[in-house]
Design a protein around this motif. Structure first.
Motif, PDB file in Angstrom:
ATOM      1  N   LEU A  58       0.842  -1.199   0.000  1.00 45.54           N
ATOM      2  CA  LEU A  58       0.000   0.000   0.000  1.00 45.54           C
ATOM      3  C   LEU A  58       0.876   1.248   0.000  1.00 45.54           C
ATOM      4  O   LEU A  58       0.425   2.337  -0.321  1.00 45.54           O
ATOM      5  CB  LEU A  58      -0.909   0.025   1.240  1.00 45.54           C
ATOM      6  N   ALA A  82      -1.485  -4.246  -7.357  1.00 49.25           N
ATOM      7  CA  ALA A  82      -2.918  -4.507  -7.123  1.00 49.25           C
ATOM      8  C   ALA A  82      -3.197  -5.997  -7.260  1.00 49.25           C
ATOM      9  O   ALA A  82      -3.939  -6.583  -6.469  1.00 49.25           O
ATOM     10  CB  ALA A  82      -3.761  -3.712  -8.111  1.00 49.25           C
ATOM     11  N   ARG A  85      -1.880  -7.835  -4.196  1.00 48.40           N
ATOM     12  CA  ARG A  85      -2.805  -7.668  -3.062  1.00 48.40           C
ATOM     13  C   ARG A  85      -4.041  -8.549  -3.232  1.00 48.40           C
ATOM     14  O   ARG A  85      -4.519  -9.169  -2.300  1.00 48.40           O
ATOM     15  CB  ARG A  85      -3.237  -6.195  -2.931  1.00 48.40           C
TER      16      ARG A  85
ATOM     17  N   ARG B 295     -12.382   7.017   1.640  1.00 47.77           N
ATOM     18  CA  ARG B 295     -11.894   5.898   2.435  1.00 47.77           C
ATOM     19  C   ARG B 295     -12.335   4.559   1.825  1.00 47.77           C
ATOM     20  O   ARG B 295     -11.545   3.615   1.735  1.00 47.77           O
ATOM     21  CB  ARG B 295     -12.447   6.049   3.855  1.00 47.77           C
ATOM     22  N   GLU B 296     -13.599   4.550   1.367  1.00 46.89           N
ATOM     23  CA  GLU B 296     -14.141   3.318   0.773  1.00 46.89           C
ATOM     24  C   GLU B 296     -13.351   2.911  -0.481  1.00 46.89           C
ATOM     25  O   GLU B 296     -13.053   1.736  -0.684  1.00 46.89           O
ATOM     26  CB  GLU B 296     -15.601   3.579   0.412  1.00 46.89           C
ATOM     27  N   VAL B 299     -10.101   1.407   0.545  1.00 49.55           N
ATOM     28  CA  VAL B 299     -10.242   0.014   0.976  1.00 49.55           C
ATOM     29  C   VAL B 299     -10.374  -0.906  -0.241  1.00 49.55           C
ATOM     30  O   VAL B 299      -9.726  -1.950  -0.331  1.00 49.55           O
ATOM     31  CB  VAL B 299     -11.467  -0.136   1.908  1.00 49.55           C
ATOM     32  N   LEU B 300     -11.213  -0.491  -1.178  1.00 47.18           N
ATOM     33  CA  LEU B 300     -11.416  -1.317  -2.383  1.00 47.18           C
ATOM     34  C   LEU B 300     -10.092  -1.513  -3.120  1.00 47.18           C
ATOM     35  O   LEU B 300      -9.793  -2.599  -3.609  1.00 47.18           O
ATOM     36  CB  LEU B 300     -12.451  -0.661  -3.313  1.00 47.18           C
ATOM     37  N   LYS B 301      -9.289  -0.439  -3.168  1.00 47.96           N
ATOM     38  CA  LYS B 301      -7.988  -0.567  -3.834  1.00 47.96           C
ATOM     39  C   LYS B 301      -7.066  -1.475  -3.027  1.00 47.96           C
ATOM     40  O   LYS B 301      -6.315  -2.265  -3.596  1.00 47.96           O
ATOM     41  CB  LYS B 301      -7.357   0.806  -4.048  1.00 47.96           C
ATOM     42  N   ALA B 302      -7.134  -1.354  -1.715  1.00 54.19           N
ATOM     43  CA  ALA B 302      -6.296  -2.204  -0.864  1.00 54.19           C
ATOM     44  C   ALA B 302      -6.662  -3.677  -1.078  1.00 54.19           C
ATOM     45  O   ALA B 302      -5.791  -4.547  -1.072  1.00 54.19           O
ATOM     46  CB  ALA B 302      -6.487  -1.824   0.595  1.00 54.19           C
ATOM     47  N   LEU B 303      -7.952  -3.923  -1.319  1.00 56.47           N
ATOM     48  CA  LEU B 303      -8.389  -5.306  -1.540  1.00 56.47           C
ATOM     49  C   LEU B 303      -7.954  -5.827  -2.912  1.00 56.47           C
ATOM     50  O   LEU B 303      -8.110  -7.006  -3.192  1.00 56.47           O
ATOM     51  CB  LEU B 303      -9.911  -5.405  -1.425  1.00 56.47           C
ATOM     52  N   GLY B 304      -7.464  -4.933  -3.745  1.00 56.05           N
ATOM     53  CA  GLY B 304      -6.981  -5.371  -5.053  1.00 56.05           C
ATOM     54  C   GLY B 304      -7.834  -4.899  -6.214  1.00 56.05           C
ATOM     55  O   GLY B 304      -7.630  -5.310  -7.354  1.00 56.05           O
ATOM     56  N   PRO B 404      -4.333   4.252  -1.824  1.00 52.04           N
ATOM     57  CA  PRO B 404      -5.050   3.559  -0.746  1.00 52.04           C
ATOM     58  C   PRO B 404      -4.520   3.916   0.642  1.00 52.04           C
ATOM     59  O   PRO B 404      -5.301   4.100   1.568  1.00 52.04           O
ATOM     60  CB  PRO B 404      -4.851   2.079  -1.069  1.00 52.04           C
ATOM     61  N   ILE B 408      -7.265   5.377   3.233  1.00 51.29           N
ATOM     62  CA  ILE B 408      -7.727   4.592   4.390  1.00 51.29           C
ATOM     63  C   ILE B 408      -7.559   5.392   5.685  1.00 51.29           C
ATOM     64  O   ILE B 408      -8.329   5.254   6.610  1.00 51.29           O
ATOM     65  CB  ILE B 408      -6.976   3.238   4.460  1.00 51.29           C
TER      66      ILE B 408
END
Lengths: 229, 410
Positions: A58, A82, A85, B295-296, B299-304, B404, B408
């Motif tokens: 990140l 991405a 992750r 923020r949402e 998070v979505l980017k952090a999830l991939g 992200p 976040i």
């Protein structure tokens, strides 16, 4: 197949605060093996979350080498990060961070959907994982209709469902009461053993430290102590 | 599928804002559809009225007559040209006309005629509006001493149907000719200049008075608005070298054509305002939504989730919002157009008085009706949708580029 899931070599992170450069990480060398249940602990501002963010692709390290599941993340493009992750890393956040418009089922399904897993397989796997975290009954509820503990269990299910190599959990119990936090940790420990998924926490919660099999103490951006139980 | 579900629920999550945005855009768009359809219908009616009263869809005249309306500039062989027209368009209706100026005098008054029309009574009644505008009496029937005048002229002459009036005109040699004619009918179009300065009599009698046997000033051809340009082009090619000019109605009635162009320009200004409302509404709504959900997205980017998918998610929300607005707009606009297409709008009411309006010499006395076409709905809907997507693009790109780690933390 490398046995180490994480390898950090002399990782330095410097932030610019106005004209002053602040070193958040001062040359971290760390190796985490596959299947470990470890915690990075230390006081606020010690650099725990920064380290977790760099491991989770990140954030970038200013210097040093970061390898996750055999891939040097310094060399990866944004898309490749991405992908890494999506396929290799699961995240659990302090504030749960579920998508508010999706139900528990859909929040967990989202990762598999992004991976392009066919619908029938998605449904099967999401139902299985929701049963494992004890949320089958609440699968159609939205985050706003669930307690903090239930939301965090959904977040764990979301992180686990794609069977990643590594789960990074940033203060996962910080917003939970002690009973709920303990139950969550036991659940994560069970998933760690059953699915051989590596868990790495960032925490200053005593309970998380007690449950962890390895404690990496960070003070002022450097590793002060690394103890295995 | 999950993206569409998320997009729909995200819109519903902010119901109030979505409803306000969709309503504002929908109602503006509805007004636009009504305005475009009403204006299209009104313009066609104006063009058709002008064509029926003052020219034809295509007119053939002697070369130079359109600029310099001299009697000498006449067509000597209208019969041969008729054949050429019919071989180009079998369904076309044709009327010969001979134009001059003059004056009418009665025992109680006089009036100047801007246009005395020698008309073929049998053909004219099939193409012109005058026969249907008779207030008293009848249209020409072919009698040698008949004349039809407007209501305003009759008032100035203090004459009525059956009254005798003296017509004074100059013949082709410049000699003054005076003749007594009987008023056959009095028309009322509502247009001040037409009702006062126009008069019609039988063409053969006028040819005789002007010493122009068999000659006409104009051959007016009536077909339809849309195919008339092609016919004009075809006739121009076929009549090359015959000392004639073939004019499309836009050339024959330049003032009316200019007026309709100005009308079209005003429509574009209105369109621009509506589209500005659409663009601002969408931009505001999507930007607010993106800023609230930073923020949402983190998070979505952090999830991939890749930036392209985030872009797709927000553009889907904008697309759905645009789609709902188009549905509302079509419902509002088509309902308005439908109601007005039943009852019509009276130009006198629009002008705020009892007198009809006159535009570029064309009396607007009939009710105006919108022209409801699928095309006007399709192009405007497409335009609104494209504009919606373009307006949503900058905030969507902003969301797609969110880092992200920063998002976040918010």
């Amino acid at each position: 197949m490398p046995n180490n899931i994480i390898e950090l070599k002399n990782v330095i992170k410097t932030y610019a605060q106005g004209k002053i450069a602040v070193k958040a990480l001062r040359g971290i060398d760390l190796t985490i093996e596959k299947g470990e249940f470890a915690a990075i602990c230390g006081p606020s501002g010690s650099g725990k979350t920064t380290l977790l963010n760099i491991i989770g692709c990140l954030d970038d390290a200013t210097e040093g080498e970061v390898t996750v599941d055999g891939m040097n993340t310094n060399d990866l493009s944004k898309t490749a990060r991405a992908n890494l992750r999506l396929h290799k890393i699961g995240f659990v956040f302090q504030a749960y961070n579920l998508v508010p418009v999706l139900t528990a089922f859909e929040n967990v399904e989202l990762v598999l959907s992004l991976q392009g897993v066919p619908r029938a397989q998605r449904v099967k796997r999401v139902n299985e994982i929701l049963a494992e975290v004890g949320l089958s009954e609440l699968s159609s509820r939205r985050p706003s209709e669930m307690s903090g503990g239930q939301q965090q269990r959904v977040a764990v299910a979301r992180a686990v469902v794609a069977k990643p190599a590594l789960i990074l959990a940033d203060e996962p119990t910080a917003n939970l009461d002690s009973v709920t936090g303990k139950a969550l940790l036991e659940m994560m420990h069970r998933l760690n053993k059953e699915h051989q998924i590596t868990f790495l926490f960032s925490t200053h919660d005593q309970m998380v430290m007690e449950h962890s099999e390895r404690l990496i103490h960070i003070v002022d951006g450097g590793i002060a102590k690394d103890e295995r139980k | 599928m999950l993206l569409i579900k998320m997009a729909l629920r995200n819109l519903w999550r902010r119901k109030f804002r979505t409803v306000i945005t969709v309503s504002a855009i929908g109602f503006s768009y509805g007004l636009l559809i009504f305005f475009v359809q009403f204006q299209t219908g009104g313009k066609e009616q104006m063009a058709n009225t002008g064509i029926r009263m003052q020219a034809g869809h295509v007119v053939i005249q002697a070369t130079g007559y359109n600029v310099d309306k001299e009697l000498e500039k006449s067509i000597k062989n209208p019969g041969a040209i008729d054949k050429t027209i019919h071989s180009s368009d079998k369904k076309a209706k044709i009327a010969w006309r001979l134009f001059t100026t003059g004056s009418l005098r009665s025992s109680d008054g006089s009036v100047l005629l801007d246009r005395l029309v020698g008309a073929q009574f049998d053909r004219e009644k099939n193409v012109s509006d005058f026969p249907s505008k008779m207030q008293t009496g009848t249209f020409l029937t072919g009698g040698p001493d008949e004349i039809v005048i407007g209501a305003a002229a009759a008032k100035l002459l203090k004459a009525e149907v059956g009254s005798k009036v003296q017509l004074s005109i100059s013949d082709i040699d410049g000699s003054i000719v005076r003749v007594l004619l009987r008023i056959k009918g009095i028309y009322k179009t509502g247009g001040a200049s037409v009702d006062r300065g126009y008069a019609l009599m039988n063409i053969s009698r006028l040819q005789e008075l002007l010493k122009m046997p068999g000659e006409v000033s104009q051959i007016a051809i009536f077909t339809d608005l849309h195919s008339s340009k092609g016919l004009a082009k075809e006739l121009r090619r076929r009549l090359r070298g015959q000392q004639t000019e073939v004019l499309h109605w836009q050339q024959a009635l330049p003032t009316l054509h200019q007026l309709l162009l100005v009308d079209t320009a005003s429509m574009y200004i209105f369109l621009f305002i509506i589209f500005f409302i659409v663009a601002a509404g969408i931009l505001n709504s999507v930007l607010m939504s993106v800023l609230e959900r930073t923020r949402e997205f983190g998070v979505l980017k952090a999830l991939g989730m890749r930036p392209g998918k985030i872009l797709q998610l927000i553009m889907s929300e904008a697309f759905l919002m645009g789609l709902f607005a188009i549905i509302v707009g079509l419902a509002v606009g088509l309902t308005m157009s439908y109601i007005v297409s039943i009852y019509g709008l009276d130009p006198a009411d629009l002008a705020g008085g009892e007198q009809g309006m006159e535009a570029a010499g064309v009396p607007l006395t009939e009710k105006l009706y919108p022209k409801i076409t699928a095309f006007s709905c399709v192009w405007s809907s497409l335009f609104v949708m494209i504009l919606t997507l373009i307006s949503a693009l900058p905030p969507s790109l902003r969301a797609a580029k969110i880092l992200p780690v920063k998002a976040i933390r918010e």
